[in-house]
Design an enzyme around this catalytic site. Structure first.
Site, mmCIF file in Angstrom:
data_model
loop_
_atom_site.group_PDB
_atom_site.id
_atom_site.type_symbol
_atom_site.label_atom_id
_atom_site.label_comp_id
_atom_site.label_asym_id
_atom_site.label_seq_id
_atom_site.Cartn_x
_atom_site.Cartn_y
_atom_site.Cartn_z
ATOM 1 N N ASP A 74 -42.980 -24.661 0.469
ATOM 2 C CA ASP A 74 -43.530 -24.587 0.257
ATOM 3 C C ASP A 74 -44.686 -23.846 1.389
ATOM 4 O O ASP A 74 -44.341 -23.748 2.217
ATOM 5 C CB ASP A 74 -44.718 -26.203 0.322
ATOM 6 C CG ASP A 74 -46.060 -25.568 -0.021
ATOM 7 O OD1 ASP A 74 -46.895 -24.979 -0.274
ATOM 8 O OD2 ASP A 74 -46.749 -26.490 -0.811
ATOM 9 N N ASP A 118 -41.390 -29.994 -8.449
ATOM 10 C CA ASP A 118 -41.580 -31.168 -7.679
ATOM 11 C C ASP A 118 -42.339 -31.727 -7.591
ATOM 12 O O ASP A 118 -43.853 -31.722 -7.990
ATOM 13 C CB ASP A 118 -42.088 -30.188 -6.236
ATOM 14 C CG ASP A 118 -42.834 -29.724 -5.903
ATOM 15 O OD1 ASP A 118 -43.649 -30.238 -5.115
ATOM 16 O OD2 ASP A 118 -43.281 -29.186 -6.492
#
Length: 375
Positions: free
Chosen positions: A91, A270
């Site tokens: 991320d 996720d």
């Protein structure tokens, strides 16, 4: 990175294969979250052997602050540092930075923020976030974006989306000027934003698709909006994003969220939910949702979940796991986390089989009510 779309069924659900230098990923896939280079309470051996995770996440914000880039580069990147030889996605840190609403300032250059650890000040820009993710060594890296809160006023959401698009162009340029580190390919995914405004989501999806990156992500959902709005935005965006490239819905979610979004054409998911909720005693099973702390499980000697093919799920009883939680044993958090992750990976694996067989829609309709039952 290569993506092969193997088949779709009449509902829009897809089965595919992502190939990276660290291995292949069968989609749809769920990716366990290893924020600081560790999936909480779970060892890499358990992730490999029990959970059979094909890819895990690391977080740029957290890894940048601890252990820091000097340590990670000396180690040879996160794969070497944490002993995980399969693919890693990072991320960009955008969500974490923007969640520090009281301790950050957004400007065109980037974001100035204060560390949640020691209060030190830092600057994230599209350029240095690309450099940081190069240094972490992820196979898939995310563009630096602004994640607006829910709800957001239209003007704010539009301004935020346009800033995200400008930052994306800087991310693309920076990656074009730098080489991958540690000898493996690193692939950029841009992020669709636009809050819950249809015209903004459409404009953002079109802008992201026009950049022709190898994969695309959808951000800014599962941040408090009603589930119906999440599905509506997702359906709108997947109609626009190219079908021949993987689609990643960030931060989602419950088992039923995942199945409903698979049906809309999402390939990658996720969420911290299986591990965070597991550490607090909430289990996801094929029979429904279990609060293992409840007294009703004190003498239930049946397996945690006989339908999840994992040692943690089948070897230990609900009574034993409840005992561990009541006694405050660390093993409780590990067993619950491993079970939940095994269940999530088995869920998407089963969904994939159903898609390949052309029976996903009927199977989802049958299994969904059971998954949502509170036991």
């Amino acid at each position: 990175m290569q993506f092969d779309l193997i088949t779709t069924d009449g509902s829009g659900a897809r089965a595919g294969l992502i190939t990276t230098d660290h291995g292949s990923i069968e989609t749809p896939i769920f990716m366990p979250v290893g924020t600081v280079g560790s999936v909480k309470a779970v060892t890499q051996e358990q992730l490999r052997q029990d959970v059979n995770a094909q890819i895990i996440l690391g977080n740029t914000y957290h890894l940048y602050l601890r252990p820091g880039m000097e340590v990670l580069r000396q180690a040879g990147g996160l794969h070497q540092f944490n002993g995980w030889e399969r693919p890693i996605l990072t991320d960009s840190g955008g969500y974490q930075v923007f969640s520090l609403a009281a301790n950050r300032k957004i400007k065109e250059e980037g974001v100035v923020f204060q560390s949640h650890i020691d209060g030190s000040r830092h600057l994230f820009t599209p350029e240095n976030v690309m450099d940081i993710q190069r240094g972490i060594g992820a196979d898939i890296i995310m563009a630096f974006d602004e994640c607006p809160p829910y709800p957001s006023e239209y003007r704010y959401a539009k301004r935020s989306m346009e800033l995200t698009h400008r930052w994306l162009d800087r991310c693309i340029q920076r990656l074009g000027e730098t080489a991958p580190e540690y000898g493996h390919e690193q692939t950029l995914f841009p992020i669709v934003q636009g809050s819950t405004y249809k015209d903004l989501r459409k404009a953002s999806a079109e802008a992201i698709a026009s950049r022709n990156c190898a994969g695309n992500a959808i951000g800014g959902l599962s941040v408090g909006e009603p589930e119906a709005e999440m599905y509506e935005m997702c359906g709108l965006v997947t109609e626009i994003l190219p079908k021949e490239k993987p689609r990643y819905l960030m931060g989602v979610g419950t088992p039923w969220n995942i199945l409903n979004n698979i049906e809309l054409g999402i390939d990658m998911f996720d969420c911290v939910m299986p591990t965070r909720n597991g550490r607090n005693g909430m289990l996801f099973t094929w029979q429904g949702v279990v609060n293992i702390r409840n007294k009703k499980w004190a003498t239930d000697f049946s397996p945690i979940d006989p339908e999840t093919p994992c040692a943690a799920s089948q070897q230990y009883s609900r009574a034993y796991l409840r005992h561990l939680f009541v006694a405050g044993e660390f093993l409780a958090m590990t067993l619950a986390s491993v079970h939940n992750l095994c269940f999530y990976l088995e869920l998407v694996k089963t969904a994939r089989v159903q898609i390949l067989q052309g029976t996903f829609g009927a199977w989802k309709k049958e299994v969904l009510p059971r998954l949502q039952t509170r036991l």
